[in-house]
Design an enzyme around this catalytic site. Structure first.
Site, PDB file in Angstrom:
ATOM      1  N   HIS A 105       0.834  -1.204   0.000  1.00  0.00           N
ATOM      2  CA  HIS A 105       0.000   0.000   0.000  1.00  0.00           C
ATOM      3  C   HIS A 105       0.865   1.249   0.000  1.00  0.00           C
ATOM      4  O   HIS A 105       2.082   1.190   0.194  1.00  0.00           O
ATOM      5  CB  HIS A 105      -0.921   0.009   1.231  1.00  0.00           C
ATOM      6  CG  HIS A 105      -0.168   0.132   2.525  1.00  0.00           C
ATOM      7  ND1 HIS A 105       0.533  -0.903   3.082  1.00  0.00           N
ATOM      8  CD2 HIS A 105       0.007   1.189   3.354  1.00  0.00           C
ATOM      9  CE1 HIS A 105       1.107  -0.510   4.209  1.00  0.00           C
ATOM     10  NE2 HIS A 105       0.807   0.770   4.393  1.00  0.00           N
ATOM     11  N   ASP A 107       0.598   4.925   2.131  1.00  0.00           N
ATOM     12  CA  ASP A 107      -0.160   5.377   3.299  1.00  0.00           C
ATOM     13  C   ASP A 107      -1.272   6.382   2.962  1.00  0.00           C
ATOM     14  O   ASP A 107      -1.040   7.363   2.251  1.00  0.00           O
ATOM     15  CB  ASP A 107       0.777   6.022   4.319  1.00  0.00           C
ATOM     16  CG  ASP A 107       1.681   4.993   4.963  1.00  0.00           C
ATOM     17  OD1 ASP A 107       1.289   3.814   5.038  1.00  0.00           O
ATOM     18  OD2 ASP A 107       2.793   5.373   5.379  1.00  0.00           O
ATOM     19  N   HIS A 256       4.801   0.077   0.146  1.00  0.00           N
ATOM     20  CA  HIS A 256       5.492  -0.748   1.134  1.00  0.00           C
ATOM     21  C   HIS A 256       4.557  -1.781   1.747  1.00  0.00           C
ATOM     22  O   HIS A 256       3.329  -1.655   1.647  1.00  0.00           O
ATOM     23  CB  HIS A 256       6.099   0.132   2.232  1.00  0.00           C
ATOM     24  CG  HIS A 256       5.090   0.900   3.022  1.00  0.00           C
ATOM     25  ND1 HIS A 256       4.469   2.030   2.535  1.00  0.00           N
ATOM     26  CD2 HIS A 256       4.564   0.698   4.254  1.00  0.00           C
ATOM     27  CE1 HIS A 256       3.616   2.487   3.435  1.00  0.00           C
ATOM     28  NE2 HIS A 256       3.655   1.704   4.488  1.00  0.00           N
ATOM     29  N   ARG A 272       5.942   5.635  14.859  1.00  0.00           N
ATOM     30  CA  ARG A 272       5.716   6.149  13.497  1.00  0.00           C
ATOM     31  C   ARG A 272       5.200   7.581  13.521  1.00  0.00           C
ATOM     32  O   ARG A 272       4.266   7.900  14.268  1.00  0.00           O
ATOM     33  CB  ARG A 272       4.698   5.271  12.769  1.00  0.00           C
ATOM     34  CG  ARG A 272       4.486   5.736  11.329  1.00  0.00           C
ATOM     35  CD  ARG A 272       3.697   4.778  10.535  1.00  0.00           C
ATOM     36  NE  ARG A 272       2.273   4.903  10.810  1.00  0.00           N
ATOM     37  CZ  ARG A 272       1.349   4.103  10.308  1.00  0.00           C
ATOM     38  NH1 ARG A 272       1.700   3.104   9.532  1.00  0.00           N
ATOM     39  NH2 ARG A 272       0.089   4.284  10.583  1.00  0.00           N
TER      40      ARG A 272
END
Ligand code: SIN
Length: 281
Positions: A105, A107, A256, A272
């Site tokens: 995908h 983000d 990723h 993150r």
């Protein structure tokens, strides 16, 4: 030690050596890091030791912080900008998002302004028999575009895909309120990177549920073919994490996925942060 950019052997990715992210970066050093980030799509710094506030400050150099649905459930206390990714439970309760991003995908592609990029700080990395697990794979959507036949490029230019928040199976079940907050959006299948001008394919399984002006069956087959093309081994860099890695990726240039090949007692803990982006063009 002065900063050095060491490209990986893959079509994307570079290590940035000689930079301590716990210190404020001067403008020339930051500019060199940003150039490498734009050029390589993924950059990483080994052996870092940073606080949540330092991670937020570093991320902010690249753009305003973007919040997402995971952070509303699992963030660092006092730092709502940081999402905790972890398989660790405490008192039977998860301490972070587990199994985040296990399918290919980009983000928050389901939003009108998908984030420019994402920063992951590896605090605990799972390992078994001395071998690290829980790698992350990155695929160059720019190299994948370059490799397409000209006729296919011509057929794709100007086309737009439908991105639907409901398309992807997530690490958590979204609430109706979250679904209502994220209606389907349309983005160009071929994006132009705002800094480098490189063209990048922007299409993936699950999130892309259709193509404007194309019959559903035909669109589904084209989405699958392009999604498979992007993640061919020739376009992929696989990052083997070490504790202390700070890695960031560009959501236009790369897609990723996180490899879920570990489970407790092998612990994985990542912090993150995500930086805001522009409307894809
Ligand atoms: C993600 O997609 O943000 C998760 C990546 C990872 O945990 O390796």
């Amino acid at each position: 030690m002065s900063m050095k950019v060491v490209p990986t052997a893959a079509v994307l990715g570079a290590e940035i050596a000689g930079v301590d992210l716990s210190r404020a970066l001067d403008d020339p050093t930051f500019a060199a890091i940003e150039r490498a980030y734009n050029e390589y799509g993924v950059i990483f710094f080994r052996g870092q030791s940073i606080t949540p506030a330092q991670q937020v400050a570093f991320t902010r150099r690249f753009g305003e912080i973007e919040f997402n649905i995971f952070g509303e459930r699992w963030s660092v206390q006092g730092n709502p900008e940081i999402v905790v990714l972890s398989n660790v439970t405490e008192g039977g309760r998860p301490t972070g998002v587990r199994r985040a991003g296990e399918r290919w995908h980009s983000d928050m592609c389901y939003t009108a302004r998908p984030p420019r990029g994402t920063v992951l700080y590896a605090i605990e990395v799972p390992e078994l028999h001395g071998l690290s697990l829980g790698d992350t794979e990155f695929a160059s959507a720019a190299a994948a575009w370059d490799a397409l036949p000209d006729a296919m490029k011509r057929a794709l230019e100007g086309r737009r895909a439908v991105f639907d928040f409901r398309g992807r199976k997530r690490a958590l079940t979204p609430t109706q309120e979250e679904i209502d907050r994220n209606p389907p959006v349309r983005h160009p299948i071929v994006r132009t990177h705002p800094s480098t001008g490189r063209k990048c394919l922007y299409v993936m399984r699950d999130d892309c549920t259709g193509i404007e002006g194309m019959e559903p069956d035909e669109a589904e087959a084209l989405i699958a073919a392009l999604a498979d093309h992007i993640v061919k081994p020739a376009f992929v860099y696989r990052h083997q994490w070490r504790p202390g890695d700070v890695l960031m990726w560009d959501n236009c240039t790369v897609q990723h996925r996180a490899i879920q090949d570990y489970d407790m007692p092998q612990r994985r803990l990542m912090h993150r942060t995500t930086m805001g982006g522009a409307v894809p063009a």
